[in-house]
Design an enzyme around this catalytic site. Structure first.
Site, PDB file in Angstrom:
ATOM      1  N   ASP A   1      -1.639  -1.252  -3.912  1.00 35.71           N
ATOM      2  CA  ASP A   1      -1.956  -0.469  -5.111  1.00 35.71           C
ATOM      3  C   ASP A   1      -0.805  -0.515  -6.118  1.00 35.71           C
ATOM      4  O   ASP A   1       0.266  -1.090  -5.841  1.00 35.71           O
ATOM      5  CB  ASP A   1      -2.319   0.980  -4.736  1.00 35.71           C
ATOM      6  CG  ASP A   1      -1.297   1.591  -3.786  1.00 35.71           C
ATOM      7  OD1 ASP A   1      -0.104   1.348  -3.998  1.00 35.71           O
ATOM      8  OD2 ASP A   1      -1.702   2.295  -2.831  1.00 35.71           O
TER       9      ASP A   1
ATOM     10  N   ASP B   1      -4.086 -10.335 -16.233  1.00 26.09           N
ATOM     11  CA  ASP B   1      -5.036 -11.423 -15.981  1.00 26.09           C
ATOM     12  C   ASP B   1      -6.261 -11.161 -16.851  1.00 26.09           C
ATOM     13  O   ASP B   1      -6.908 -10.123 -16.711  1.00 26.09           O
ATOM     14  CB  ASP B   1      -5.413 -11.410 -14.495  1.00 26.09           C
ATOM     15  CG  ASP B   1      -5.686 -12.790 -13.950  1.00 26.09           C
ATOM     16  OD1 ASP B   1      -6.376 -13.555 -14.645  1.00 26.09           O
ATOM     17  OD2 ASP B   1      -5.222 -13.088 -12.833  1.00 26.09           O
TER      18      ASP B   1
ATOM     19  N   ASP C   1       0.851  -1.199   0.000  1.00 28.28           N
ATOM     20  CA  ASP C   1       0.000   0.000   0.000  1.00 28.28           C
ATOM     21  C   ASP C   1       0.885   1.246   0.000  1.00 28.28           C
ATOM     22  O   ASP C   1       1.701   1.423   0.901  1.00 28.28           O
ATOM     23  CB  ASP C   1      -0.879  -0.034   1.261  1.00 28.28           C
ATOM     24  CG  ASP C   1      -1.751   1.196   1.383  1.00 28.28           C
ATOM     25  OD1 ASP C   1      -1.959   1.889   0.366  1.00 28.28           O
ATOM     26  OD2 ASP C   1      -2.221   1.469   2.506  1.00 28.28           O
TER      27      ASP C   1
ATOM     28  N   ASP D   1      -8.053 -16.545 -17.213  1.00 30.33           N
ATOM     29  CA  ASP D   1      -8.834 -17.067 -16.097  1.00 30.33           C
ATOM     30  C   ASP D   1      -9.897 -18.055 -16.567  1.00 30.33           C
ATOM     31  O   ASP D   1     -10.658 -17.759 -17.497  1.00 30.33           O
ATOM     32  CB  ASP D   1      -9.520 -15.880 -15.413  1.00 30.33           C
ATOM     33  CG  ASP D   1     -10.223 -16.242 -14.116  1.00 30.33           C
ATOM     34  OD1 ASP D   1      -9.528 -16.402 -13.109  1.00 30.33           O
ATOM     35  OD2 ASP D   1     -11.465 -16.352 -14.125  1.00 30.33           O
TER      36      ASP D   1
ATOM     37  N   ASP E   1      -4.310   3.682   2.558  1.00 28.59           N
ATOM     38  CA  ASP E   1      -5.742   3.384   2.684  1.00 28.59           C
ATOM     39  C   ASP E   1      -5.981   1.927   3.085  1.00 28.59           C
ATOM     40  O   ASP E   1      -7.127   1.469   3.108  1.00 28.59           O
ATOM     41  CB  ASP E   1      -6.506   3.743   1.404  1.00 28.59           C
ATOM     42  CG  ASP E   1      -6.071   2.901   0.215  1.00 28.59           C
ATOM     43  OD1 ASP E   1      -5.127   2.077   0.377  1.00 28.59           O
ATOM     44  OD2 ASP E   1      -6.644   3.044  -0.873  1.00 28.59           O
TER      45      ASP E   1
HETATM   46  C1  NOJ Z   1     -10.033 -18.333 -10.999  1.00 27.30           C
HETATM   47  C2  NOJ Z   1      -9.394 -17.240 -10.208  1.00 27.30           C
HETATM   48  O1  NOJ Z   1      -8.059 -17.566  -9.968  1.00 27.30           O
HETATM   49  C3  NOJ Z   1     -10.198 -17.087  -8.944  1.00 27.30           C
HETATM   50  O2  NOJ Z   1      -9.578 -16.252  -8.006  1.00 27.30           O
HETATM   51  C4  NOJ Z   1     -11.561 -16.606  -9.323  1.00 27.30           C
HETATM   52  O3  NOJ Z   1     -12.383 -16.602  -8.171  1.00 27.30           O
HETATM   53  C5  NOJ Z   1     -12.224 -17.468 -10.385  1.00 27.30           C
HETATM   54  N1  NOJ Z   1     -11.324 -17.926 -11.412  1.00 27.30           N
HETATM   55  C6  NOJ Z   1     -13.334 -16.715 -11.063  1.00 27.30           C
HETATM   56  O4  NOJ Z   1     -12.800 -15.686 -11.846  1.00 27.30           O
END
Ligand code: NOJ
Length: 573
Positions: free
Chosen positions: A33, A102, A25, A209, A29
């Site tokens: 970040d 991501d 941080d 993801d 806060d």
């Molecule tokens: C995988 C991610 O690593 C996790 O943190 C997330 O909750 C789920 N996919 C949904 O996006």
């Protein structure tokens, strides 16, 4: 068709995962970040990593801590501005560090403008951006019933009813994470545009993801694995029966990644090596590598009614069989990724090692040795490099992860299947917040994560006074320095063996020792690791001409293996 069978920079990389909310941080806060990350980049350069995987930093209502994105082209204001992002990227590049974003495009947030438009009426242009279906009928009281029986990953039905349009939308994760409809070419084009936006900014790749669930089984049939009273998610059913995922991965690759020199890694639960080869084979034109989950299941009871929310002692033979099979089955065909930790998993020392003061560092070094000498690209999760451990908060209200909170709500409050104590024991062992407590930078108030006197968004692990970066960096024999050595060897003099050598498992039935070789031309590495707190004797035929590469003990006891001892030799082949 691309051919990735030869040398590639992403095979030689060592990746460090940052979960920004808990990293550092900078503005007091209580939340990590982007300027906090920029401030710590020299620390990461000193550790020796050369790629960062940055968990989501996009605008989000944070129902699932950033994995619910409401604007893919905006930075979450709590984390900073786009200018802060640009500075971070530029600083990272100037230090020789690449950044992977991501990409969370199986679903968006329900607060994304697309979903807000989609839910407004049945016939608007965005309706088909998501997966809407009619009720399958009504119960005796006249309440609508969901379109099918699917169960979401975070407990409860995978469908949410929308009164306004009298239909249900699909959410494989939380209600605030509606699944995007990849069948709609407009959705795919939107995603290609988002990816291109970030690639044009200069990011170096993506972690994708839940990418193997984007294609849903045709006709959305019931999941036969769902039985009343059993809380298992329908994600494996979707993965097994979705038919278009490879077609769309090809398309995504051709439209975006293939035009840039970037690295891609797909997150894929319920995936076996044969399937991984289809996604990340050297000539697959889909992804460079995937994260499989097989070794993350060895401490769950497959017969239990609650999936990951169950426990079973780790059987080393089972763990080795899984990891060895991934090594040998991918060999020459596809590239793999190597990890013990991430933001969804408990801390590895507490899970597969021993977090007592006596063995914490020794077992951490042993686990690091086993992983970093394997073939594949290694990932280190923040805090792993100096040995952070699981946490135990007393009250359920101290936990922030909806996965744990939902489990507690349904198992303790709704069904009464577990007592408070039983649920807490499971959260202590398996909860994702184990990985999400603030990084312990030093022994000062709040562990140097945020200003003294500020309440961090989640409690800090009270062991920060002993376990912290400042202490670990200052001590030559620390776990941190051990990681630094491993990374140095992999990126330096042993690259040809650690990255490219062939893998040969040894003593596969041994339930206490993990051993293998990495074989190159005319020479090889021998890796031996005692997974127990016992002194053992093993004869690996160690003879003349061995040069020690690295060990977590200061001397070599030959055939005697002390608790959690790990050692590597280089020898002629
Ligand atoms: C995988 C991610 O690593 C996790 O943190 C997330 O909750 C789920 N996919 C949904 O996006």
């Amino acid at each position: 068709m691309a051919d990735h069978s030869g040398k590639q920079w992403w095979k030689e990389a060592v990746v460090y995962q940052i979960w920004p909310r808990s990293f550092k941080d900078s503005d007091g806060d209580g939340l990590g970040d982007i300027p906090g990350i920029t401030e710590k980049l020299p620390y990461l350069a000193e550790l020796g990593i050369n790629v960062i995987w940055l968990s989501p930093v996009f605008a989000s209502p944070n129902d699932d801590m950033g994995y619910d994105i409401s604007d893919y082209r905006a930075i979450m204001p709590e984390f900073g501005t786009m200018a802060d992002f640009d500075t971070m990227l530029e600083t990272a590049h100037s230090l020789g560090i690449k950044i992977l974003m991501d990409l969370v495009v199986n679903h968006s947030s329900d607060e994304h403008a697309w979903f807000e438009a989609s839910r407004a009426s049945r016939d608007n242009d965005y309706r088909d951006y998501y997966i809407w279906r009619d009720s399958s009928g009504h119960d005796e009281a006249g309440n609508p019933l969901p379109p099918n029986n699917w169960v979401s990953e975070f407990s409860g039905p995978a469908w949410a009813y929308d009164e306004h349009t009298d239909q249900w939308y699909l959410h494989m994760f939380s209600k605030k994470q509606p699944d995007l409809n990849w069948e709609n070419p407009k959705v795919r084009q939107e995603i290609f545009d988002i990816v291109t936006f970030w690639l044009d900014k200069g990011v170096d790749g993506f972690r994708l993801d839940a990418i193997n669930i984007i294609s849903k089984p045709e006709g959305l049939p019931d999941d036969p694995a769902v039985v009343p009273g059993k809380q298992t998610s329908s994600i494996p059913f979707v993965i097994e029966n979705g038919t278009r995922v490879h077609e769309w991965m090809h398309e995504l690759n051709a439209e975006t990644f293939a035009k840039y020199d970037v690295m891609t890694v797909g997150e894929m639960s319920a995936t076996l090596p044969e399937e991984a080869i289809q996604f990340s084979g050297f000539t697959s034109d889909e992804l460079h590598m995937i994260f499989h989950f097989e070794h993350m299941t060895v401490d769950s009871d497959p017969g239990a009614s609650m999936g990951k929310w169950s426990r079973k002692p780790v059987d080393l033979v089972e763990l080795k069989t899984i990891l060895n099979e991934w090594q040998t089955k991918l060999s020459g065909k596809a590239w793999g990724s190597l990890y013990w930790n991430n933001h969804d998993q408990p801390r590895t020392i507490s899970r597969f090692g021993n977090d007592s003061p006596e063995y914490r560092e020794l077992s951490g070094k042993m686990l690091a040795t086993v992983l970093h000498f394997m073939q594949g690209t290694p990932y280190i999760y923040q805090g792993e490099e100096f040995g952070m451990t699981n946490v135990q908060f007393d009250a359920i209200d101290d936990y922030k992860d909806l996965d744990s909170l939902n489990m507690y709500e349904s198992m303790v409050r709704q069904y009464g299947t577990l007592t408070h104590e039983q649920a807490m024991e499971l959260i202590y062992a398996k909860g994702r917040d184990n990985a999400r407590t603030p990084v312990q930078w030093d022994a000062s108030d709040n562990g140097g994560f945020t200003d003294a006197g500020v309440q961090p968004w989640i409690g800090i692990n009270p062991n920060f006074t002993e376990i912290n970066v400042a202490e670990a960096v200052s001590r030559e024999d620390s776990l941190w320095n051990f990681y630094r050595q491993l990374i140095g060897l992999r990126r330096g003099e042993l690259q040809h063996l650690m990255v490219y050598g062939d893998f040969l498992p040894l003593g596969e039935d041994d339930a206490q020792v993990y051993a293998y070789e990495r074989i190159g031309e005319g020479e090889k590495l021998l890796v031996i690791a005692n997974f127990t707190d016992q002194e053992l004797t093993r004869d690996f035929g160690l003879g003349e001409g061995l040069s020690p590469v690295i060990s977590n003990y200061t001397d070599d006891a030959g055939t005697t293996l002390r608790p959690y001892e790990a050692k590597v030799y280089r020898l002629a082949n």
